[in-house]
Design a protein around this motif. Structure first.
Motif, PDB file in Angstrom:
ATOM      1  N   ASN A 174       0.803  -1.220   0.000  1.00 29.73           N
ATOM      2  CA  ASN A 174       0.000   0.000   0.000  1.00 29.73           C
ATOM      3  C   ASN A 174       0.840   1.276   0.000  1.00 29.73           C
ATOM      4  OD1 ASN A 174      -2.306  -1.459  -0.088  1.00 29.73           O
ATOM      5  ND2 ASN A 174      -3.070  -0.872   1.940  1.00 29.73           N
ATOM      6  N   GLY A 175       2.146   1.138  -0.042  1.00 28.07           N
ATOM      7  CA  GLY A 175       2.991   2.335  -0.147  1.00 28.07           C
ATOM      8  C   GLY A 175       3.110   3.155   1.116  1.00 28.07           C
ATOM      9  N   SER A 176       2.783   2.548   2.268  1.00 25.50           N
ATOM     10  CA  SER A 176       2.753   3.356   3.492  1.00 25.50           C
ATOM     11  C   SER A 176       4.006   3.220   4.354  1.00 25.50           C
ATOM     12  CB  SER A 176       1.510   2.994   4.317  1.00 25.50           C
ATOM     13  OG  SER A 176       1.483   1.609   4.582  1.00 25.50           O
ATOM     14  N   SER A 177       5.034   2.588   3.854  1.00 22.89           N
ATOM     15  CA  SER A 177       6.232   2.453   4.700  1.00 22.89           C
ATOM     16  C   SER A 177       6.909   3.805   4.881  1.00 22.89           C
ATOM     17  CB  SER A 177       7.193   1.411   4.137  1.00 22.89           C
ATOM     18  OG  SER A 177       7.535   1.717   2.818  1.00 22.89           O
ATOM     19  N   LEU A 178       7.732   3.891   5.886  1.00 23.14           N
ATOM     20  CA  LEU A 178       8.225   5.190   6.350  1.00 23.14           C
ATOM     21  C   LEU A 178       9.722   5.383   6.202  1.00 23.14           C
ATOM     22  CD1 LEU A 178       6.094   5.301   9.606  1.00 23.14           C
ATOM     23  CD2 LEU A 178       5.970   6.988   7.770  1.00 23.14           C
ATOM     24  N   GLU A 179      10.444   4.368   5.758  1.00 25.25           N
ATOM     25  CA  GLU A 179      11.895   4.458   5.792  1.00 25.25           C
ATOM     26  C   GLU A 179      12.550   4.294   4.427  1.00 25.25           C
ATOM     27  OE1 GLU A 179      13.038   5.618   8.403  1.00 25.25           O
ATOM     28  OE2 GLU A 179      11.952   4.867  10.148  1.00 25.25           O
ATOM     29  N   GLY A 180      11.787   4.516   3.370  1.00 26.55           N
ATOM     30  CA  GLY A 180      12.380   4.426   2.037  1.00 26.55           C
ATOM     31  C   GLY A 180      12.426   3.022   1.462  1.00 26.55           C
ATOM     32  N   HIS A 181      11.662   2.110   2.073  1.00 24.29           N
ATOM     33  CA  HIS A 181      11.702   0.704   1.647  1.00 24.29           C
ATOM     34  C   HIS A 181      11.404   0.499   0.171  1.00 24.29           C
ATOM     35  CE1 HIS A 181      10.733   0.497   5.982  1.00 24.29           C
ATOM     36  NE2 HIS A 181      11.356  -0.644   5.963  1.00 24.29           N
ATOM     37  N   LEU A 182      10.567   1.365  -0.410  1.00 23.04           N
ATOM     38  CA  LEU A 182      10.014   1.087  -1.738  1.00 23.04           C
ATOM     39  C   LEU A 182      10.779   1.756  -2.863  1.00 23.04           C
ATOM     40  CD1 LEU A 182       6.289   1.457  -0.719  1.00 23.04           C
ATOM     41  CD2 LEU A 182       7.565  -0.662  -1.118  1.00 23.04           C
ATOM     42  N   LEU A 183      11.770   2.572  -2.522  1.00 21.35           N
ATOM     43  CA  LEU A 183      12.478   3.318  -3.563  1.00 21.35           C
ATOM     44  C   LEU A 183      13.328   2.371  -4.412  1.00 21.35           C
ATOM     45  CD1 LEU A 183      11.566   5.521  -1.578  1.00 21.35           C
ATOM     46  CD2 LEU A 183      13.676   6.741  -2.104  1.00 21.35           C
ATOM     47  N   ALA A 184      13.257   2.574  -5.717  1.00 20.52           N
ATOM     48  CA  ALA A 184      13.976   1.695  -6.648  1.00 20.52           C
ATOM     49  C   ALA A 184      15.400   2.217  -6.808  1.00 20.52           C
ATOM     50  CB  ALA A 184      13.242   1.635  -7.979  1.00 20.52           C
ATOM     51  N   VAL A 185      16.202   2.039  -5.763  1.00 21.21           N
ATOM     52  CA  VAL A 185      17.528   2.663  -5.765  1.00 21.21           C
ATOM     53  C   VAL A 185      18.448   2.081  -6.836  1.00 21.21           C
ATOM     54  CG1 VAL A 185      17.492   3.443  -3.365  1.00 21.21           C
ATOM     55  CG2 VAL A 185      18.296   1.128  -3.893  1.00 21.21           C
ATOM     56  N   GLN A 186      18.131   0.897  -7.317  1.00 18.38           N
ATOM     57  CA  GLN A 186      18.921   0.326  -8.414  1.00 18.38           C
ATOM     58  C   GLN A 186      18.030   0.090  -9.644  1.00 18.38           C
ATOM     59  OE1 GLN A 186      21.504  -2.934  -7.208  1.00 18.38           O
ATOM     60  NE2 GLN A 186      21.794  -2.070  -5.181  1.00 18.38           N
ATOM     61  N   GLY A 187      16.892   0.790  -9.692  1.00 18.42           N
ATOM     62  CA  GLY A 187      15.948   0.569 -10.776  1.00 18.42           C
ATOM     63  C   GLY A 187      15.241  -0.761 -10.610  1.00 18.42           C
ATOM     64  N   GLY A 188      14.654  -1.250 -11.702  1.00 16.02           N
ATOM     65  CA  GLY A 188      14.022  -2.564 -11.660  1.00 16.02           C
ATOM     66  C   GLY A 188      12.514  -2.506 -11.734  1.00 16.02           C
ATOM     67  N   VAL A 189      11.900  -3.624 -11.368  1.00 15.36           N
ATOM     68  CA  VAL A 189      10.462  -3.801 -11.513  1.00 15.36           C
ATOM     69  C   VAL A 189       9.794  -3.762 -10.144  1.00 15.36           C
ATOM     70  CG1 VAL A 189       8.665  -5.435 -12.205  1.00 15.36           C
ATOM     71  CG2 VAL A 189      10.704  -5.140 -13.634  1.00 15.36           C
ATOM     72  N   SER A 190       8.823  -2.887  -9.995  1.00 16.89           N
ATOM     73  CA  SER A 190       7.982  -2.872  -8.801  1.00 16.89           C
ATOM     74  C   SER A 190       6.823  -3.833  -9.046  1.00 16.89           C
ATOM     75  CB  SER A 190       7.473  -1.448  -8.563  1.00 16.89           C
ATOM     76  OG  SER A 190       6.508  -1.440  -7.540  1.00 16.89           O
ATOM     77  N   ILE A 191       6.716  -4.839  -8.178  1.00 13.69           N
ATOM     78  CA  ILE A 191       5.579  -5.765  -8.306  1.00 13.69           C
ATOM     79  C   ILE A 191       4.478  -5.252  -7.391  1.00 13.69           C
ATOM     80  CG2 ILE A 191       4.753  -8.127  -8.090  1.00 13.69           C
ATOM     81  CD1 ILE A 191       7.485  -9.177  -8.523  1.00 13.69           C
ATOM     82  N   ASP A 192       3.431  -4.727  -7.999  1.00 15.51           N
ATOM     83  CA  ASP A 192       2.324  -4.185  -7.218  1.00 15.51           C
ATOM     84  C   ASP A 192       1.406  -5.338  -6.805  1.00 15.51           C
ATOM     85  OD1 ASP A 192      -0.342  -3.174  -6.605  1.00 15.51           O
ATOM     86  OD2 ASP A 192       0.491  -1.210  -7.127  1.00 15.51           O
ATOM     87  N   LEU A 193       1.252  -5.543  -5.495  1.00 16.74           N
ATOM     88  CA  LEU A 193       0.474  -6.671  -4.973  1.00 16.74           C
ATOM     89  C   LEU A 193      -0.900  -6.243  -4.480  1.00 16.74           C
ATOM     90  CD1 LEU A 193       3.586  -7.971  -3.088  1.00 16.74           C
ATOM     91  CD2 LEU A 193       2.501  -9.213  -4.974  1.00 16.74           C
TER      92      LEU A 193
END
Lengths: 471, 471
Positions: free
Chosen positions: B83-102
């Motif tokens: 849901n995109g609610s994490s608070l510490e940068g967990h979701l940032l694509a720091v090396q690029g790639g594929v976000s798997i939306d669940l």
């Protein structure tokens, strides 16, 4: 003939140089005597002993580190030894090596009463720990049948009669110190009640059965001694009725502290062993913890549920000495059951199923047991869905062992089909290795194996346990 | 300028062939639009977004497996998104790639009311889960501030206001399904309440922040809705008094369901945001669960403890609608606090200390904050020893960010010196990476790293989070 160990792995060489180096460092704390090795090459399982090449008595984390570094240099296996009470062959030196006896590392390092935590060395037994806590108003609730060491209980993810209320070692170890296969010392967790700081290495080591490292310090949670305690026993016409009463109790959320099932045969064994006169019928032992009013309320609810399920003769043990007698009798059930058949050994099962399947699981199991010639008393931590069958075999009759293993397989297969586990609290050791793939799937076991390979690339740490080194 | 990400790892190539293959398999469920990628390259942290190369919306474990296998073939990173609610940068694509939306994998797969368990897909939110449970008489207690997904909560080892009574995700996830970096699917745990069958992979994946695999199914424990619930609020002259009342409550073992601290500034924020008129003073919110008599008894004890510690204006919220208003206000505290300073972002702390050190920790922290020009409201799950400071910074003023990071470092260092943790429940993500070695020691972090290397040798799974790939 006792129980044969699984296909014997080849014993590894034990170089004289290693013994010389160990002796140089540890002097009389190294033993290669037959008697000491024999004591350390067995546990409470029916497996034939397999002796380590040497035993070293460690007194500190630094000692353990020194022993591990020496063994690592020579490629010699290491088996951590606490009180020797494990039930599945965990301690057998199937590839030879050095048994590190931790029983003299038995100090309480710090009691943090305000935080409800205590840090101990691994060799302290659960009873000794509670003795040390006596004046604090706190207690440590996890209580396997034997007076096991806290290190061994951590390593096998043990539980006991209080788990229904207080959880198992999984929930109660907050952090630990371990010596890895390469001699590095790690500390996991913290004394904070919760943390999201990285991988949960604490929980990885809890239940790893000595295969990832030697646990040398453990911080566990404590609980305030309840203001009021009451215990009761109640008999039923059938095991099914008793189990149904337990299921209802759990499902409505009564915070019962203990609820133990004991079948007629186990009651007979306990009566004889502990000189009691309990009615020989399927029986539940209950204990309630809380405030006086809370305990009374819980007990009232449970008495009602028991009565609705055919429970009879609900009897209270309100005096502390009566409760102690009851629970001491319960804790000695394993040894009491062994006395039902002089000279026997027990093959024990340890399945645990979702509680909705518990009645079905025990009823079908009872039918198996009735059709078997072996005496098979049943006791169980039924509030968790966990029960034990002690199949009493004559160690000189291979056909009895074969029969016990046949029953064991049926019971495990039944539990797995019900989405349960082959072991609720005893661990895998040697005896349950064959069920791990059936329970988890090959890829999951292979994931465990990948972790083992990463942390112990020479396979030094209690090798040959839980799963095979190669797939 | 927003918060800069840590030293940017090099983005990996994103081959056109991979995009073509993903599109061939998933059609419109693959997006490379700026808007969608932008939405998936951020979380609630103050970090500047770092966009994935593509987003794929998965509908099943098989979908996830197919995506992972394709990415693995091309060496492209994978970032699970709930849901995109994490608070510490967990979701940032720091090396690029594929976000798997669940988020579209949000079904309840099976409710096992008798066993007090439910199995869900990872995208279901905690509120949606409780909505689905409404008619069962059961509930799932873990409640981070946001309406997070159960998958994300598992991945960050989340907790919330009920953890003091019901534990965190660590205690409440019984088993899960995960897709590993090589595309294999593993199932961990079982529906049994306890097990000693091998390494605790469940707990290893809980809190692994997507770095070991993608969680695609989760079985969690449920609890009977308490027969009686009551809530209360109480104000204090100082934070120290409030915290002392909490410490005493925990130490005597009152099974309080919730106990939350809110400082004067946070109360002001909540009042404005939720249109309440709470007194702007250090405040505790309590909730009690149990039988009517049990709740009354608990509340009486706590009221007494509060009064002894200078608590005033103990007020009851007995009607469900009053309780809901109170807890909704508490849950919206984060967003309410953001509104104290228009256009701001929050740098949040998440330390957790042994409860004996909590008063000292918050008092010293309060002094730090008073000496700082930033508005810094405090809220806390104080029953666990966990509290959050929200340092409100103007994203266009680098000096405010620097000041927030200075405060953050001081608070974390203080907590670690008290045997606590840098993160009680938010996870490490990018923001806490620098503290992990200080908290655990280099060898312990290296042990985590060895596990990561073993399970994800190409470093595909949410790379660049928790700890660096190399030592």
């Amino acid at each position: 003939m006792n129980h044969p160990a699984p296909p014997a792995a080849v014993r590894r060489p034990f170089p004289a140089e290693l013994l010389a180096e160990l002796t140089a460092s540890f002097g009389e704390r190294v033993s290669t005597s037959e008697a000491v090795r024999s004591h350390h090459g067995r546990d409470e399982s029916p497996f034939d002993p397999q002796l380590p090449d040497a035993v070293v008595f460690a007194h500190s984390t630094d000692d353990v580190q020194a022993i591990v570094k020496l063994c690592a240099r020579y490629g010699v296996p290491i088996i951590p030894y606490g009180n020797g009470s494990s039930l599945e062959g965990h301690l057998l030196a199937v590839q030879g090596g050095v048994s590190i006896d931790l029983s003299e590392m038995n100090r309480v390092l710090s009691i943090n009463a305000e935080d409800l935590t205590v840090t101990v060395e691994p060799g302290i037994s659960r009873k000794a720990l509670n003795e040390a806590l006596r004046d604090t108003g706190l207690f440590f609730p996890i209580d396997p049948g034997a007076d096991a060491s806290i290190g061994g209980m951590s390593a096998t993810r043990a539980s006991g009669t209080n788990a229904v209320r207080y959880g198992t070692m999984r929930e109660n170890v907050l952090g630990l110190t371990a010596v890895l296969a390469d001699g590095r010392i790690i500390k996991t967790g913290s004394r904070a009640r919760k943390s999201s700081a990285g991988y949960d290495l604490t929980r990885l080591f809890v239940g790893s059965e000595g295969t990832l490292g030697v646990i040398t310090e453990i911080t566990v949670r404590l609980y305030p001694q309840p203001e009021a305690v009451s215990a009761a026993i109640c008999t039923f016409h059938s095991m099914a009725e008793a189990v149904r009463a337990v299921i209802e109790t759990i499902q409505i959320g009564v915070p019962v502290a203990r609820v133990e099932f004991i079948d007629s045969l186990a009651v007979r064994a306990i009566n004889r062993h502990s000189n009691l006169t309990l009615r020989e019928a399927p029986t539940l032992f209950f204990e309630f913890h809380g405030t006086p009013a809370g305990v009374e309320e819980q007990a009232g609810l449970v008495q009602e549920i028991a009565a609705q399920n055919g429970g009879e003769g609900f009897e209270w043990a309100t005096r502390p000495e009566d409760r102690s007698r009851l629970w001491n009798a319960r804790h000695s059930a394993y040894f009491a059951m062994l006395q039902l058949k002089p000279g026997c050994r027990a093959v024990t099962t340890d399945v645990c199923v979702p509680i909705s399947r518990l009645a079905e699981c025990v009823i079908e199991t009872e039918q198996d047991l009735k059709a078997s010639p072996l005496p098979c008393p049943i006791v169980g931590h039924v509030g968790d869905g966990n029960f034990h069958v002690a199949m009493l075999i004559d160690p000189d009759k291979p056909e009895e062992l074969a029969e016990a293993e046949r029953l064991n397989r049926r019971i495990v297969e039944r539990a797995l089909a019900m989405d349960g586990t082959c072991t609720g609290e005893h661990g895998v050791g040697l005896h349950k290795m064959g069920f791990l793939v059936a329970e988890h799937g090959a890829d999951t076991v292979d994931t465990m194996r990948a972790i083992k390979h990463a942390l112990d690339p020479q396979n030094l740490m209690n090798p040959g346990k839980i799963f095979s080194w190669g797939a």
